[in-house]
Design a protein around this motif. Structure first.
Motif, short mmCIF file in Angstrom:
data_model
loop_
_atom_site.label_atom_id
_atom_site.label_comp_id
_atom_site.label_asym_id
_atom_site.label_seq_id
_atom_site.Cartn_x
_atom_site.Cartn_y
_atom_site.Cartn_z
N ASP A 233 4.81 30.99 -7.97
CA ASP A 233 4.65 30.22 -6.73
C ASP A 233 5.27 28.86 -6.96
N PHE A 234 5.74 28.26 -5.87
CA PHE A 234 6.24 26.89 -5.95
C PHE A 234 5.07 25.96 -6.28
N PRO A 235 5.35 24.82 -6.92
CA PRO A 235 4.27 23.85 -7.17
C PRO A 235 3.84 23.20 -5.86
N VAL A 236 2.52 22.93 -5.73
CA VAL A 236 2.06 22.11 -4.60
C VAL A 236 1.48 20.80 -5.11
N LEU A 237 1.50 20.66 -6.41
CA LEU A 237 1.19 19.41 -7.11
C LEU A 237 1.61 19.63 -8.55
N ARG A 294 -3.59 7.35 -6.97
CA ARG A 294 -3.44 6.45 -5.82
C ARG A 294 -2.09 6.62 -5.13
N ILE A 295 -1.04 6.92 -5.90
CA ILE A 295 0.29 7.00 -5.27
C ILE A 295 0.56 8.38 -4.65
N ALA A 296 -0.29 9.37 -4.97
CA ALA A 296 -0.07 10.72 -4.41
C ALA A 296 -0.58 10.76 -2.98
N LYS A 297 0.32 11.03 -2.04
CA LYS A 297 -0.09 11.09 -0.64
C LYS A 297 0.36 12.42 -0.03
N PRO A 298 -0.24 13.52 -0.50
CA PRO A 298 0.20 14.82 -0.01
C PRO A 298 -0.03 14.97 1.50
N LEU A 299 0.86 15.72 2.14
CA LEU A 299 0.70 15.98 3.58
C LEU A 299 0.31 17.43 3.80
N ASP A 300 -0.03 17.74 5.06
CA ASP A 300 -0.50 19.09 5.36
C ASP A 300 0.69 20.00 5.68
N ASN A 301 1.65 20.09 4.76
CA ASN A 301 2.80 20.97 5.04
C ASN A 301 3.13 21.92 3.89
N PHE A 304 -2.68 24.77 0.19
CA PHE A 304 -3.90 24.05 -0.25
C PHE A 304 -4.15 22.79 0.58
N ASP A 305 -5.44 22.43 0.61
CA ASP A 305 -5.89 21.26 1.37
C ASP A 305 -5.31 19.97 0.76
N MET A 306 -4.81 19.08 1.63
CA MET A 306 -4.10 17.90 1.08
C MET A 306 -5.05 16.92 0.38
N THR A 307 -6.28 16.78 0.88
CA THR A 307 -7.19 15.82 0.22
C THR A 307 -7.61 16.36 -1.15
N TRP A 308 -7.75 17.67 -1.23
CA TRP A 308 -8.11 18.28 -2.51
C TRP A 308 -6.95 18.11 -3.52
N ARG A 309 -5.72 18.29 -3.04
CA ARG A 309 -4.56 18.12 -3.94
C ARG A 309 -4.51 16.69 -4.50
N LYS A 310 -4.89 15.72 -3.68
CA LYS A 310 -4.89 14.33 -4.17
C LYS A 310 -5.96 14.18 -5.28
N ARG A 311 -7.12 14.80 -5.06
CA ARG A 311 -8.18 14.70 -6.09
C ARG A 311 -7.74 15.37 -7.39
N VAL A 312 -7.04 16.51 -7.25
CA VAL A 312 -6.60 17.23 -8.46
C VAL A 312 -5.58 16.41 -9.26
N THR A 313 -4.87 15.51 -8.57
CA THR A 313 -3.89 14.68 -9.29
C THR A 313 -4.56 13.94 -10.45
N ALA A 314 -5.70 13.30 -10.16
CA ALA A 314 -6.41 12.56 -11.22
C ALA A 314 -6.86 13.51 -12.33
#
Ligand SMILES: Cc1cc2nc3c(=O)[nH]c(=O)nc-3n(C[C@H](O)[C@H](O)[C@H](O)COP(=O)(O)OP(=O)(O)OC[C@H]3O[C@@H](n4cnc5c(N)ncnc54)[C@H](O)[C@@H]3O)c2cc1C
Ligand code: SF4
Length: 343
Positions: A233-237, A294-301, A304-314
């Motif tokens: 699969d392509f990366p989403v984060l 803080r710099i990760a600002k995933p969008l809904d495109n 996976f859920d964008m807010t969850w992807r931001k949390r997974v960044t940390a």
């Protein structure tokens, strides 16, 4: 069945011949490397070049050279070759991991490094067949005039989804671009731009010929990738991290890159700088993880859920840095990313 549109086919045998063709044909010609992204895109009419210029016969683009001062990888080296090459395991681990996590073995056998670095950006409203896109009136990136992700936006926000770019950015790579009138070397950190349509600074007349890396002596690096299926699969984060440690385990230099959360891979400069002069302990790691997320600002495109992807960044930055200080992270890697890394 989706069919390719009509196109003219050219197959130069040298870089000089290739750049003459690009110069003569202009933006309507596109280089074809492994074709694993470009050909499906043509079938979906996302990209419709008048001329396809195969790079498969250009030997210069397939060379790998390594010395004490660094490495040079030809643009047409395949991702399978990179994943299997022992020279890329020490210090360049992030690159070997990123290459080995792309798609499936069959695709990696065809897919090239240059094609991966120039990979088209992705979006749920764009990566569809022609009829699907037509049914919503197309979008800004191709054939339409609205962005369905951010309707007020004048700019496309399609996502950079290349695996090797974040890894190579963390390794401080440069690319060589050759045209009929000359050549230039561009740090990868300046190659991408924040625009889903014009996402790279390559001119249509330029060919990406090489990826250049300085010596990785003393560096450790790693790559973490989030995707729904671990098999492909392509990366989403994604998070790529590289550190140069002193003999006492103090960070001399660090680079952290967050991928697949914007039109370009993002260098987390503040996060990396916060590690300088400190050991990789829980406190410094937690600070760097917060700053990078803080710099990760995933969008809904994408998936996976964008807010969850931001949390997974940390979470990923934490795991990557713990791995770089020597913790055994195989269990977390399997649990969180659904793939193991034997590298
Ligand atoms: C099912 C599937 C899953 C995939 N999963 C992933 C994934 O997980 N991660 C990922 O990163 N990719 C993925 N891909 C996309 C693709 O397979 C890879 O990105 C691959 O590395 C692209 O390389 P290529 O040689 O096939 O490029 P091509 O398709 O030949 O070209 C891609 C683009 O790069 C340009 N280009 C190629 N070489 C050069 C050059 N030397 N100079 C200038 N421009 C050039 C082409 O003109 C085109 O615009 C997937 C594809 C499929 C079909
Ligand atoms: S971000 Fe907007 S303009 Fe870009 S591909 Fe998606 S819907 Fe189209």
């Amino acid at each position: 069945m989706m069919r390719l549109p009509l196109f003219e086919f050219r197959a130069p045998g040298t870089v000089a011949e290739a750049v003459r063709i690009l110069d003569g044909e202009g933006p309507k010609a596109m280089p074809l490397a492994g074709g694993t992204d470009l050909l499906p895109n043509m079938k979906r009419r996302q990209q419709v070049p008048k001329t396809l210029m195969s790079l498969g016969h250009i030997e210069e683009l397939q060379r790998v050279e390594s010395s004490d001062s660094g490495s040079r990888l030809g643009a047409c080296v395949t991702l399978s070759q990179i994943a299997a090459e022992p020279r890329f395991r020490k210090g360049l681990t992030a690159l070997a991991q990123a290459a080995s996590f792309v798609a499936t073995p069959q695709i990696r056998n065809m897919a090239t490094l240059g094609g991966n670095l120039c990979l088209d950006t992705r979006c749920n409203y764009y990566d569809q067949n022609y009829e699907w896109r037509k049914s919503i009136g197309f979008c800004l990136k191709k054939d339409g005039d609205i962005c369905w992700v951010a309707p007020g936006s004048a700019k496309c926000m399609a996502v950079s989804s290349t695996d090797t770019a974040p890894a190579l950015l963390a390794l401080g790579a440069r690319v060589r671009l050759v045209s009929r009138t000359g050549e230039r070397e561009v740090p990868l950190s300046e190659f991408y731009q924040n625009d889903g349509i014009h996402y790279i600074k390559r001119q249509p007349s330029e060919l990406l010929t090489d990826v250049l890396l300085d010596s990785s002596e003393g560096w450790r690096s790693t790559y973490w990738k989030l995707r729904r299926r671990g098999s492909f699969d392509f990366p989403v984060l994604s998070v790529a991290a590289a550190v140069l440690l002193s003999s006492k385990g103090i960070v001399v230099e660090a680079r952290i890159v967050v991928g697949s959360v914007a039109c370009l891979p993002l260098l987390a400069g503040e996060a990396a700088r916060s590690l300088g002069g400190r050991p990789l302990d829980e406190e410094s790691i937690a600070q760097a993880a917060t700053l990078a997320a803080r710099i990760a600002k995933p969008l809904d495109n994408t998936d996976f859920d964008m807010t969850w992807r931001k949390r997974v960044t940390a979470e990923f930055v934490t795991c990557a840095l713990r791995e770089l200080r020597g913790d055994d992270m195989r269990g977390e890697r399997l649990l969180l990313t659904r793939h193991s890394s034997s590298l």
